[in-house]
Structure formats: C-alpha cells, structure tokens
Design a protein around this motif. Structure first.
Motif, PDB file in Angstrom:
ATOM      1  N   THR A  47      70.828 -18.164  12.454  1.00 52.07           N
ATOM      2  CA  THR A  47      72.079 -18.235  13.533  1.00 52.07           C
ATOM      3  C   THR A  47      73.085 -19.081  12.875  1.00 52.07           C
ATOM      4  OG1 THR A  47      70.236 -20.212  14.122  1.00 52.07           O
ATOM      5  CG2 THR A  47      70.325 -18.654  14.848  1.00 52.07           C
ATOM      6  N   GLN A  48      73.252 -19.783  11.414  1.00 51.86           N
ATOM      7  CA  GLN A  48      74.560 -21.023  10.974  1.00 51.86           C
ATOM      8  C   GLN A  48      75.657 -19.676  10.681  1.00 51.86           C
ATOM      9  OE1 GLN A  48      71.141 -20.319  10.086  1.00 51.86           O
ATOM     10  NE2 GLN A  48      70.994 -20.858   8.017  1.00 51.86           N
ATOM     11  N   GLN A  89      72.574 -17.388  20.435  1.00 50.19           N
ATOM     12  CA  GLN A  89      73.906 -18.391  20.257  1.00 50.19           C
ATOM     13  C   GLN A  89      74.688 -19.927  21.553  1.00 50.19           C
ATOM     14  OE1 GLN A  89      75.442 -18.547  17.151  1.00 50.19           O
ATOM     15  NE2 GLN A  89      74.518 -17.530  15.901  1.00 50.19           N
ATOM     16  N   ILE A  95      74.806 -27.834  20.023  1.00 50.55           N
ATOM     17  CA  ILE A  95      74.776 -28.910  18.824  1.00 50.55           C
ATOM     18  C   ILE A  95      74.891 -30.551  18.923  1.00 50.55           C
ATOM     19  CG2 ILE A  95      77.446 -28.217  18.808  1.00 50.55           C
ATOM     20  CD1 ILE A  95      75.458 -28.391  15.941  1.00 50.55           C
ATOM     21  N   GLU A 131      72.472 -22.157  20.355  1.00 46.62           N
ATOM     22  CA  GLU A 131      73.159 -23.090  18.998  1.00 46.62           C
ATOM     23  C   GLU A 131      74.501 -24.262  20.039  1.00 46.62           C
ATOM     24  OE1 GLU A 131      72.433 -22.887  15.687  1.00 46.62           O
ATOM     25  OE2 GLU A 131      70.605 -21.639  16.282  1.00 46.62           O
ATOM     26  N   SER A 172      69.520 -25.603  12.082  1.00 41.75           N
ATOM     27  CA  SER A 172      68.963 -24.861  12.980  1.00 41.75           C
ATOM     28  C   SER A 172      67.918 -24.632  12.438  1.00 41.75           C
ATOM     29  CB  SER A 172      69.167 -23.895  13.630  1.00 41.75           C
ATOM     30  OG  SER A 172      68.755 -23.134  14.209  1.00 41.75           O
TER      31      SER A 172
END
Lengths: 324, 402
Positions: free
Chosen positions: B170-171, A93, A101, A97, B165
C-alpha cells in the motif's frame, strides 16, 4: 450574484483554490484535457497547466494512493473518482491508509487529501452508476464525509474541504449536477463542517435528509404543510462530522423523526441517526422513528423509480408518524 | 563504475534461471559478471568491476559495518525479548542487513523512504534513536508514535521515514505521489518505495509501478527479494525468473543485484537513485537475498522449508562477507569485529534498560490524532470509559496483561 448549477459551483471553487494556492493539484480519469466526464474540472488544465490538472491511468487505488503521497509531501491533492460505484478498489487506500496515517504515526504525518466523486442515483445508471455508499465511509474514523445538496453549499464546502487539515470524501449527487441551481458568489467562501442547515422550520415532525433526498423532502414537507402538518427539514450537509445537536434539538421540539436517504436501509447512515436520537432524546419521542430509504437490493436499472424514495413515500411516512 | 548486477530494460537481459540458490545456476554466474541469460540465450558480459571500497573511504565503510552489526544485534536481542514475553511481536531482518544498510547509505538526507517490514536499518542510519526504536517495540510512552502500532512499525518524520503499514504494497503508490510532489516543485529529491517479493503480487504494486512509469517521477522501487512471503516461496508468487524484469512492462529499467553484498546493493541503489534525481525516471532494484529466520516471531520456518535450502545462504552471511572484505582491504583491524559486537550489545541493552520500564501511553492518547481537532463525540466516548473504570475500580490495560 450569478446563478450557477452544481457543476459550475464546483468548478468555480476549484478555480478559486487553484488560483489562491499553488499547492492545489486536481487529477483523475478524464479530468485533465476533457475536464471530467461531468465537466466539473473544465478549463482547469488550460488555465493552470498539465502539471496541476491532469489525467491519470485508469486505476482508483493508484489515484488515491498517489494523492496520499502528494499530501504527505506538501501538495493539496483533489482527486476525482469517476463514479462512487468504482471507489471500492481504492477503499483499502482510503480506510486503511488515508484515514489512519495521522493516528498510526502518532500525529507525525497527515494526508489532507480531498477525494471527490459523483454519487447517488436517479440518472438511469443501474447498479454501477447509482450507488450511495456513504455509510461504509462514515464507519471509518479519520475522514470527513460531505454531501452537499445545492450549488451554494457545494462551493463553500468544497473550499472548506480543500483547506481542511484532514482527508475529506466529497460526495456529489450527480442528479443535481445540472438540475440544482442557486445564487453562488464568484469569490471564495467556506462553510464549516458539522453545521446542519435547517431548510424549513416546523413543530410537528423532524425530517432529516441529505443529497438528492433534500429536494424530494422539500416537496414532501410542502405537501404536508398543505395538509396542516408543519415539518422541520434538516440537511446535515456533512455526515462526518455530524451536527448531532441540530437533530436532537429539533426532535426535542417536534417529538417525531423521519430519516430519508437513498442508500440502502440496512446499516445505512439513517440507522446511526436513529440510534443517536434513541440514546439522547428517546423520552421526547411521541412516535417510532421512521426511515424512508432505498430497498435492500442492488440499484436496478428499469425499476429505479421504485427503488429511490420519492415525495409520496416520504409524505406517507410523515403522515403515519404524526398520526401514530 | 559498474556494480555486480544484472540490468534489464536497457537491452541487456535479466539474470535468469529458475534456481535462486547461491552456488549454482545462472544467478551465481551473473553475479560473477560472466553470463546472463535472455530468452534462453547466453550473453557474455564484461568482466566484473572491483567494488567501490576505496571510493567510500574507510570511515564510511566502518560505519556501514557497525550499522549492520547493530541491526543484527537488535534483532537477536528483540527476538529473545519476544520469546520472554517482554514484547508482543518482532519481524527480524537477520540475513538482510546488507540490503537495508546498502540502501540507507545510497540515499541522501533529503530523500524519502516508504519502508516495508525489513528496512529498520534505514531508520537507524537516518537518525532514529535506538531508544525510540526499542520503545516502539514496547509500545510505551517513549514510543514517538504513542504505541499505536505493532512492534517494528517504525516512523521517523524528521528522517522522511514514512510510517510502515502492515498491509502489503500500500505504501508504493504513496511513494509515487510523494515523488510527483518533488518533481512538481523541481526539487532534486527521490522517493524510495520499499517492497518484498510477496508485494509484487499486489494490485498496489502494479498501480504504483504503472503510475511511476507514466509520470516518470523520481521514485526508486527497492525490492528485497528474500524469496519467502511468510510460508509461500517465490516460485508460487510469480512466474517471472526475476522481479527486476517486471520493470520492463512499466517502461523503465530493472536491475538485480546481490542483496547479500552491501557494496553491490549500495552501488546499484545509488545509481538508480542518482538517475532518478537527474530526471531519468524510476528504476526497479531487486536485491536478491534470503530470509534466514521466520517471517516474524509468529511462525516457525522449519515447518515449511528445508534446512538444506537455508544452509548455503547462512554461508553467505552478509555481515561476515563484508567483514572479510574489509579485513582484506585493511579497513578493519583484526580486533574490530569483537569490539564492534561488544559496542552493539551495550547499545541495544542500554536502550532496553532505558525504555523498558516506561509506562504505557496515557489514556487520553486513545482519542488523539484521529483528526486534527478531537471531536466532542470522542471525548464523550472517553468519558464513558472513565466512568466505567471508576465504577469497576480497575484498569482494563493492567488486567489485559499487555
């Protein structure tokens, strides 16, 4: 000005920012009612309510993942991972992520999340309560990595982190939580990222250290001074961004460099600093760059004092570097 | 109003049965609204309620139909472009248009969507220009995300359409956190967390569903169960007969609907979204459908599955099913399908013509958007590259043939 320990300074920063900005929310395991296993979030839930300071399920990837979503949608999340040793379930994460982002959305989205976590050893924690894995995060673009070494810096840098437009990994050396004390203003203040602190000026040898090692090095450079060696001690405070110029400028003056970190040596952040100096100041060097670090083993329980660099090891490295 | 669906978590049992093929087994029965099976016991259900065609009105129904045709046309054309080497990759939605468009129309403009690979139709409905989508696939300067991701990884900030992604699931925690923010501010806004059947095996699915249940946030999990995760069939992914029933373990409701029936998807998703908006907490919606083509252009499904399994699903083509229903109801005139196909073809070809020749994103964009303020160390790295390019006298991007 009140004297605070590291925990009180962080707690003061969180109170200041939650007071100032209703978007700030604080959460993690045992963070709400108990105020955190180290009491960093003490009193926040009773002051700001259960919606702004709360306990989460026991799940690191959920904590960081949810924090990303909150930040996308206008909150300023300050998430706690209970120990840095347990951050790895959230590594995907964070690295894939959170850090990406802004880039992968072409700047359309950003997630200014603060992830706080107690880090480093020296508290008899064994492998699962002692690690200092900052270099697996400094390798990832898009996230700032901060490790303050005293309460004054801790408060100023945490407020800076909460107000940052970018995600921040905020590493708190837990050994300093109650042992480090400093005068800390009650009022909010910030310390910019990427500005190293020079704790002692000197002309013979540059010593770069962060976290607990700053205190170990303070002792070592004082001992060196008694032997006539004047060291310059630099605490970068933030590893990403790194104040490269402060280190380079010092090395150009002293011609010698000792890097001290408690993380393991192999691909530790010291290697990056050594490479920086090799690339940009090698002709100023009068001795090989030395690293004093944790061993390339897993953090041991009983033999922890051998694993962690201490003042005699640092002093030896300084003496050998100066005497090269 | 009740849509044809199976509902779990409220005392009514999941549509069970091991076979997920249409035309046989408990699923087919339950879709007809006759029988569901819970723990081996058959439960009679009320007779099916007619779909809400009249409620939506002919204009909306025709718009849904056009959107489905446009998504199919885009897919067909882009797959060809990939085969011709004009784009690098493509992940088609073909066969799943009902699920994506049904969901799109169930959402309100202020809602958020955290898409997986096959929700591009939602981006279209939420206002992402077709040219922007095509440009994303080319990764050129017309791509609003600056060519940063592989094709089909659309992002649309103005439409609250999050950047996809490639990593699976993961979202989902992001959607939960987003919903937490809406709830904290007392905003009647719902986050939709999209996933496929493979994603239910991931830890992030568990994390997200568990947090959503505990926090009771306005988040709807929308799973397009197309029964294949690249080459792995659902039976090797999970031992539960349905995905919907997993919701029970997280303390909220799960619903399975016919993912090839756009109105069933619409109504099921709409009920879940409106329930969440009203403070009723999360729902896991499972739209049972089928992946007609490969996972992406990078795999050949004939190598790992039988055509015999695919054939009945081709028969249940969601566009044709909807077309037939709209014609029966008099919403669609006899000539409209042909006209719509021609319109969609012109839209897609026009978009391709408009953006294909655009240059790549400028070199400077390589170091933008890493953090808010581009650091000196990145400018230094870029300067190194420029010096090397000047010295070599060529552009690595041109040489790569990308």
């Amino acid at each position: 000005m009140p004297v605070m320990n590291y925990i009180q300074a962080l707690n003061s920063a969180l109170h200041n920012e939650m007071e100032r900005d209703p978007r700030v929310v604080v959460f993690g395991e045992d963070v709400g009612r108990a105020g955190g296993v180290f009491r960093v979030t003490d009193g926040l839930q009773s002051r700001f309510g259960e919606e702004r300071c709360f306990d989460t399920p026991l799940c690191e990837q959920g904590i960081v993942g949810a924090a990303i979503g909150m930040a996308l949608n206008g909150l300023k999340p300050v998430a706690e991972i209970q120990f840095m040793d347990y951050i790895l379930p959230a590594y995907d994460q964070i690295a894939n992520e959170l850090a990406t982002i802004r880039y992968r959305s072409g700047g359309q989205f950003s997630a200014p999340v603060v992830v706080r976590t107690p880090a480093c050893g020296g508290i008899h924690g064994g492998h699962y309560h002692s690690q200092s894995t900052e270099s697996i995060f400094t390798h990832v673009p898009g996230i700032h990595v901060v490790m303050p070494s005293d309460p004054y810096d801790a408060k100023g840098l945490l407020i800076q982190a909460i107000r940052s437009e970018d995600p921040v990994l905020f590493l708190e050396p837990k050994k300093l939580y109650r042992s480090a004390r400093a005068e800390v203003p009650e009022e909010p203040y910030t310390i910019p990222f990427g500005q190293a602190k020079v704790l002692r000026e000197g002309t013979d040898c540059t010593v770069v250290a962060w976290g607990v090692m700053v205190h170990v090095c303070k002792e070592a450079v004082e001992q060196a001074a008694r032997k006539g060696i004047e060291c310059e001690l630099i605490d970068p405070r933030t590893l990403a961004p790194l104040d490269e110029e402060a280190i380079l400028e010092s090395v150009r003056k002293t011609g010698r460099l000792v890097i001290v970190h408690e993380a393991r040596r192999n691909t530790g952040f010291g290697a990056e600093i050594a490479a920086l100096v090799a690339e940009k100041a090698i002709l100023h060097l009068e001795a090989p760059i030395r690293r004093v670090t944790g061993f390339d083993v897993h953090c041991p329980f009983t033999l922890d004092p051998y694993f962690l660099p201490d003042a005699p090891r640092v002093l030896l490295a300084i003496e050998e570097t100066v005497g090269f | 109003m009740q849509a044809p669906q199976d509902r779990v978590g409220t005392g009514v049992a999941p549509g069970a049965g091991q076979t997920l093929a249409p035309g046989a087994g408990a699923l087919q029965s339950s879709l007809r609204g006759e029988v569901v099976i819970a723990g081996g016991t058959e439960i009679l259900r009320p007779p099916p309620v007619p779909p809400p065609v009249a409620e939506l009105g002919p204009e909306v129904l025709r718009a849904m139909y056009r959107a489905m045709v446009l998504v199919r046309t885009l897919d067909t054309k882009m797959v060809v472009l990939q085969r011709q080497g004009r784009i690098a990759f493509y992940g088609p939605i073909t066969g799943q248009e009902a699920a994506t468009i049904g969901l799109a129309y169930a959402m309100r403009p202020e809602d958020w969507i955290f898409p997986a690979l096959r929700e591009a139709g939602v981006a279209l409905v939420r206002g992402l220009e077709l040219e922007a989508m095509v440009a994303q696939c080319f990764g050129n300067v017309r791509d609003i995300a600056k060519g940063r991701q592989m094709p089909c990884h659309y992002v649309h900030r103005a439409g609250n359409y999050y950047a996809m992604s490639s990593a699976i699931a993961t979202q989902l925690p992001h959607a939960v956190g987003c919903a937490y923010a809406s709830k904290l501010r007392r905003e009647p806004v719902v986050s939709v967390a999209c996933l496929g059947d493979g994603a239910v095996s991931e830890g992030d699915f568990h994390a997200a569903a568990n947090f959503a249940g505990v926090w009771r946030v306005p988040c709807v999990f929308f799973c397009q169960n197309n029964q294949w995760a690249i080459t792995v069939p659902y039976r090797l992914q999970s031992a539960t007969a349905t995905i919907a029933e997993k919701a029970v373990a997280y303390g909220f409701e799960g619903v399975r609907c016919d993912g090839n029936d756009v109105l069933a998807v619409y109504e099921t998703a709409r009920q879940a979204i409106e329930k969440a908006r009203a403070g009723g907490g999360p729902t896991l919606v499972e739209a049972l459908t089928y992946r007609i083509l490969g996972h992406t252009t990078s795999d050949d499904p004939s190598r790992y599955r039988d055509e015999a399994e695919v054939a009945p699903w081709r028969e249940r083509d969601p566009i044709r099913l909807f077309e037939e229903r709209l014609r029966e109801q008099g919403v669609l005139a006899a000539a409209e399908p042909e006209a719509t196909a021609a319109w969609a073809k012109e839209q897609v070809e026009g978009a391709i013509r408009a953006v294909e020749g655009a240059p790549p994103p400028p070199l400077e964009t390589l170091i933008e958007d890493v953090v808010a303020a581009t650091p000196a160390r990145l400018r230094e790295q870029l300067a190194e590259l420029r010096r090397a390019m000047a010295r070599l006298g060529h552009d690595p991007l041109e040489r790569s043939g990308h």
